[in-house]
Write an enzyme that holds these catalytic residues in place. Structure first.
Site, mmCIF file in Angstrom:
data_model
loop_
_atom_site.group_PDB
_atom_site.id
_atom_site.type_symbol
_atom_site.label_atom_id
_atom_site.label_comp_id
_atom_site.label_asym_id
_atom_site.label_seq_id
_atom_site.Cartn_x
_atom_site.Cartn_y
_atom_site.Cartn_z
ATOM 1 N N SER A 105 0.842 -1.185 0.000
ATOM 2 C CA SER A 105 0.000 0.000 0.000
ATOM 3 C C SER A 105 0.880 1.238 0.000
ATOM 4 O O SER A 105 2.024 1.205 0.418
ATOM 5 C CB SER A 105 -0.917 0.014 1.221
ATOM 6 O OG SER A 105 -0.144 0.048 2.403
ATOM 7 N N CYS A 106 0.308 2.315 -0.496
ATOM 8 C CA CYS A 106 1.006 3.591 -0.538
ATOM 9 C C CYS A 106 -0.007 4.677 -0.214
ATOM 10 O O CYS A 106 -0.956 4.871 -0.965
ATOM 11 C CB CYS A 106 1.631 3.821 -1.923
ATOM 12 S SG CYS A 106 2.475 5.399 -2.081
ATOM 13 N N CYS A 107 0.179 5.346 0.900
ATOM 14 C CA CYS A 107 -0.747 6.401 1.321
ATOM 15 C C CYS A 107 -2.178 5.871 1.372
ATOM 16 O O CYS A 107 -3.130 6.571 0.983
ATOM 17 C CB CYS A 107 -0.647 7.607 0.392
ATOM 18 S SG CYS A 107 1.005 8.332 0.329
ATOM 19 N N GLY A 108 -2.320 4.642 1.804
ATOM 20 C CA GLY A 108 -3.646 4.072 1.959
ATOM 21 C C GLY A 108 -4.215 3.469 0.696
ATOM 22 O O GLY A 108 -5.267 2.852 0.720
ATOM 23 N N LYS A 109 -3.503 3.635 -0.454
ATOM 24 C CA LYS A 109 -4.011 3.095 -1.710
ATOM 25 C C LYS A 109 -3.148 1.909 -2.133
ATOM 26 O O LYS A 109 -1.929 2.004 -2.182
ATOM 27 C CB LYS A 109 -3.979 4.165 -2.803
ATOM 28 C CG LYS A 109 -4.520 3.677 -4.148
ATOM 29 C CD LYS A 109 -4.634 4.806 -5.142
ATOM 30 C CE LYS A 109 -3.301 5.408 -5.507
ATOM 31 N NZ LYS A 109 -3.412 6.408 -6.579
#
Length: 267
Positions: A105-109
């Site tokens: 995940s990256c920044c919640g995405k």
């Protein structure tokens, strides 16, 4: 081995009225196994052209090298389909790492990477290049005009490295990802900057293709065919402009449309 991507093969053609003995131009399929420091790393199936550039681009795409100078030596046995590579800095090869599924995940995405290695080597593209509508059509036309092997066989893919105004290099292979690796190898050998370049492409833009483009650091990929959903999601995430279905004076922009502009650049 001669440097061709097609051979004449016998076949029987039914012409609507009768069977006729003829010959057809058929794409060559060639297995190539890469050894790194005497350890087997990968086997690919490719067209037997520009093998050195293919191996360089493949190793860079897989994160084994960053520059051409990272390779100490390379010996290609074309008759046996073997390549022996020695690296200046020895690395342990964890084959599971190169094939293990990754979900992060990256920044919640969630980034939709398939493999751990893609998550490690794919980077967000920061290219500021812009091209006009007419340049999109022209670059696709130039690639198609030079796609002689596809015209003869219908069994290969083409990828071209371009500037906004001209086609620089075109590579052909039975594997669309191999054609991109060959271009990557050309860039690394020639120390060519890539942030001002464009890829013109003959095939479907899959997630694998999109990741190859991201690893090269190129901001625009043009195709006469379709993208996949995962490729579009990755393109939005990694800052790449995907233009598909470039045909009959029409096209579709699927991501980062700011790079495609009307009229002349600078207006």
């Amino acid at each position: 081995m001669d440097n061709r991507v097609r051979n004449s093969m016998p076949m029987i053609k039914y012409d609507g009225n009768a069977f006729v003995d003829m010959e057809d131009e058929v794409a060559i399929e060639y297995p190539l196994t890469i050894f790194i420091d005497n350890e087997e790393f990968a086997t690919m199936v490719c067209s037997p052209t520009n093998l050195e550039e293919l191996v360089i681009g493949f190793l860079a795409s897989e994160g084994m090298v960053r520059t051409f100078e990272d390779i100490e030596s390379m010996v290609i046995d074309e008759g046996k389909g073997l390549v022996y590579v020695s690296l200046k800095v020895k690395q342990s090869i964890n084959k599971e790492f190169y094939s293990k599924r990754f979900i992060g995940s990256c920044c919640g995405k969630s980034r939709q990477f398939y493999f751990h290695n893609d998550a490690r080597t794919a980077r967000t593209v920061l290219s500021k290049i812009q091209i006009t509508i007419e340049q999109c059509f022209r670059l696709m036309k130039l690639m198609q005009e030079q796609s002689v092997d596809f015209q003869q066989t219908g069994g290969v893919h083409n990828a071209a490295l371009c500037t906004a105004d001209q086609l620089l290099y075109i590579q052909t292979d039975i594997g669309r990802h191999n054609a991109l690796d060959k271009l990557y190898g050309i860039c690394l050998k020639g120390k060519l900057p890539r942030n001002d370049k464009i890829i013109s492409f003959s095939g479907r833009v899959s997630s694998e293709v999109l990741l190859k483009v991201a690893k090269m650091g190129i901001g625009i990929v043009l195709s006469k065919s379709a993208p996949t959903t995962l490729a579009i999601e990755l393109a939005n995430d990694l800052g790449i402009t995907v233009v598909g279905f470039i045909r009959n004076h029409q096209f579709n922009i699927y991501s980062h449309s700011e790079r495609i502009i009307e009229g002349k650049k600078g207006e």
